[in-house]
Scaffold this active site. Structure first.
Site, PDB file in Angstrom:
ATOM      1  N   ASP A  50      -2.460 -18.490   1.410  1.00 20.40           N
ATOM      2  CA  ASP A  50      -3.333 -19.100   0.496  1.00 20.40           C
ATOM      3  C   ASP A  50      -4.018 -20.045   1.232  1.00 20.40           C
ATOM      4  OD1 ASP A  50      -0.963 -20.612   0.813  1.00 20.40           O
ATOM      5  OD2 ASP A  50      -0.900 -21.045  -1.521  1.00 20.40           O
TER       6      ASP A  50
ATOM      7  N   ASP B 275     -12.072  -9.309   4.371  1.00 17.95           N
ATOM      8  CA  ASP B 275     -13.346  -9.427   3.646  1.00 17.95           C
ATOM      9  C   ASP B 275     -13.798 -10.927   3.752  1.00 17.95           C
ATOM     10  OD1 ASP B 275     -13.277  -6.520   2.937  1.00 17.95           O
ATOM     11  OD2 ASP B 275     -13.670  -7.014   0.847  1.00 17.95           O
TER      12      ASP B 275
ATOM     13  N   TYR C 282       0.846  -1.009  -0.022  1.00 16.10           N
ATOM     14  CA  TYR C 282       0.010   0.095  -0.023  1.00 16.10           C
ATOM     15  C   TYR C 282       0.857   1.185   0.122  1.00 16.10           C
ATOM     16  CZ  TYR C 282      -4.432  -2.244   0.824  1.00 16.10           C
ATOM     17  OH  TYR C 282      -5.602  -2.930   0.713  1.00 16.10           O
TER      18      TYR C 282
ATOM     19  N   ASP D 102      -5.934  -7.100   4.314  1.00 19.99           N
ATOM     20  CA  ASP D 102      -7.121  -6.604   3.420  1.00 19.99           C
ATOM     21  C   ASP D 102      -8.057  -7.485   3.203  1.00 19.99           C
ATOM     22  OD1 ASP D 102      -8.760  -4.639   2.156  1.00 19.99           O
ATOM     23  OD2 ASP D 102      -7.666  -5.087   0.454  1.00 19.99           O
TER      24      ASP D 102
HETATM   25  C1  IPM Z   1     -10.109  -1.625   3.883  1.00 17.77           C
HETATM   26  C2  IPM Z   1     -10.651  -1.166   2.553  1.00 17.77           C
HETATM   27  C3  IPM Z   1      -9.330  -0.064   1.966  1.00 17.77           C
HETATM   28  C4  IPM Z   1      -8.281  -1.041   2.311  1.00 17.77           C
HETATM   29  C5  IPM Z   1      -9.640   0.480   0.716  1.00 17.77           C
HETATM   30  C6  IPM Z   1     -10.906   1.311   0.570  1.00 17.77           C
HETATM   31  C7  IPM Z   1      -8.482   1.385   0.338  1.00 17.77           C
HETATM   32  O1  IPM Z   1     -10.497  -2.217   1.374  1.00 17.77           O
HETATM   33  O2  IPM Z   1     -10.047  -0.824   4.923  1.00 17.77           O
HETATM   34  O3  IPM Z   1     -10.066  -2.827   3.868  1.00 17.77           O
HETATM   35  O4  IPM Z   1      -7.652  -1.624   1.134  1.00 17.77           O
HETATM   36  O5  IPM Z   1      -7.554  -0.728   3.080  1.00 17.77           O
HETATM   37 MG    MG Z   2     -10.689  -4.135   2.419  1.00 16.10          MG
END
Ligand code: IPM
Ligand code: MG
Length: 366
Positions: free
Chosen positions: A226, A254, A144, A250
């Site tokens: 993975d 999710d 990042y 990240d």
């Molecule tokens: C998160 C989001 C952010 C990230 C994006 C919006 C840049 O996906 O906070 O997980 O990738 O960190």
């Molecule tokens: Mg995210």
């Protein structure tokens, strides 16, 4: 005299402007119940700030954040900002600099299943019952924040580069933090890397191994990313605390959000500097923005984390969390929490504001 706790409020874009007011309502209810004084200062961020003043992170916003005790953020971004020059896009121009400026190297994402939501997940009940994982994501390093550039290639194409760097110092501080968190939980730490391929991951693994002796009361394992993404779905209850680098965190969070029923349930706390930042893990959801449909619970739970981590108000945080538990048990749902198997008669479908209202009611009753 009661002290005043200053909270910067940054609704941002899309559903951010709908969910943040609900979390503020919950915080006001807590203030009333416990006799605290919270002072809220709203500021522009993301696309909303770009539209108003031409930059996604105006200096005034940063100044307001830095002079507050904590920051409550909604969500940023939207398709209308995707074509802007990279440095003006909400993600790169606001969220990342905010994390860096506030030195928020540690991102906590607690994935726990509220009992009322067992059926909302797409994963089988017997797999997710009792899931309680704390994912700790390194937040100010890695891909990042590494250099990024493009070059032309002789064949007329281009070459794009993103640099992935981690130093011992960066790894050690996040891993130590994770060990401390594990000590207060079930004392199991899973460090996630890709050490079979990446040099930065080999340094990560060596650094974790070097710290293991110091935290010998914590059972530590190493897992490739993975494999971890597979194990999260196969048998999530094997995990207590997961610590990992920025990009892996990240992606895995999710995925892990589905263990909680919906990404609309996953709060987050970003800490490390003097001022913590609290935001739901989900995005601005432009498809449902402005329709009073968004689930405010991840933001409300982020407000609970704000109370716990920035103001050391454990009791107050628990009251918010209990209110969320109650409301879900009583069958209240936003649209994202409905599932085909849910028996309709027990379920009360609510909009964003109405969900905020029932949370406030429960906070006052508890
Ligand atoms: C998160 C989001 C952010 C990230 C994006 C919006 C840049 O996906 O906070 O997980 O990738 O960190
Ligand atoms: Mg995210």
């Amino acid at each position: 005299m009661t002290s005043t706790y200053k909270i910067a409020v940054l609704p941002g874009d899309g559903i951010g402007v709908e969910i943040v007011p609900e979390a503020v309502k919950a915080l006001k209810a807590v203030a009333e119940k416990f006799g605290h004084k919270f002072e809220f200062t709203e500021a522009l961020v993301g696309g909303a700030a770009y539209d108003a003043v031409g930059h996604p992170l105006p200096p005034e916003t940063l100044a307001i954040c830095k002079s507050s005790g904590a920051v409550l953020l909604g969500a940023i971004g939207g398709p209308q900002y995707d074509e802007l020059p990279v440095h003006l896009r909400p993600e790169i121009g606001a969220l990342l600099p905010l994390r860096k400026e506030l030195a928020l190297f540690s991102n906590l994402r607690p994935c726990m299943l509220f009992p009322g939501l067992l059926e909302a997940s797409t994963i089988k009940e017997e797999v997710i019952r009792g899931v309680d994982i704390m994912v700790i994501r390194e937040l100010t390093g890695g891909l990042y924040f590494g250099d990024k550039y493009r070059e032309k290639t002789p064949d007329g194409g281009q070459k794009a580069t993103d640099i992935l760097t981690y130093s011992t110092y960066e790894i050690e501080r996040i891993v130590r933090f994770a060990f401390e968190v594990a000590r207060k939980r079930r004392k199991k730490l899973c460090s996630v890397d890709k050490a079979n391929v990446l040099e930065s991951s080999r340094l990560w693994r060596e650094t974790v191994s070097g710290l293991e002796k110091e935290y010998s009361d914590v059972e530590t394992i190493h897992m490739y990313v993975d494999n971890c993404s597979m194990q999260l779905i196969r048998d999530p209850r094997q995990f207590d605390v997961i610590v990992t680098e920025n990009m892996f965190g990240d992606i895995l969070t999710d995925e892990a959000s589905m263990l909680t029923g919906s990404i609309g349930m996953l709060p987050s706390a970003s800490i490390g500097g003097e001022v913590g930042l609290y935001e739901p893990s989900h995005g601005s959801a432009p498809d449902i923005a402005g329709q009073n449909k968004a689930n405010p619970l991840a933001t409300i739970l982020s407000a609970a984390m704000l109370l716990r981590y920035s103001f050391s108000m454990d009791k107050e945080a628990e009251v918010i969390e209990q209110a969320v538990t109650r409301v879900l048990e009583e069958g209240y749902r936003t649209g994202d929490l409905l599932s085909c198997s849910t028996e309709e008669k027990e379920i009360k479908l609510l909009g964003t504001r109405e969900m905020g209202d029932v949370i406030v009611e429960r906070i006052m009753l508890l």
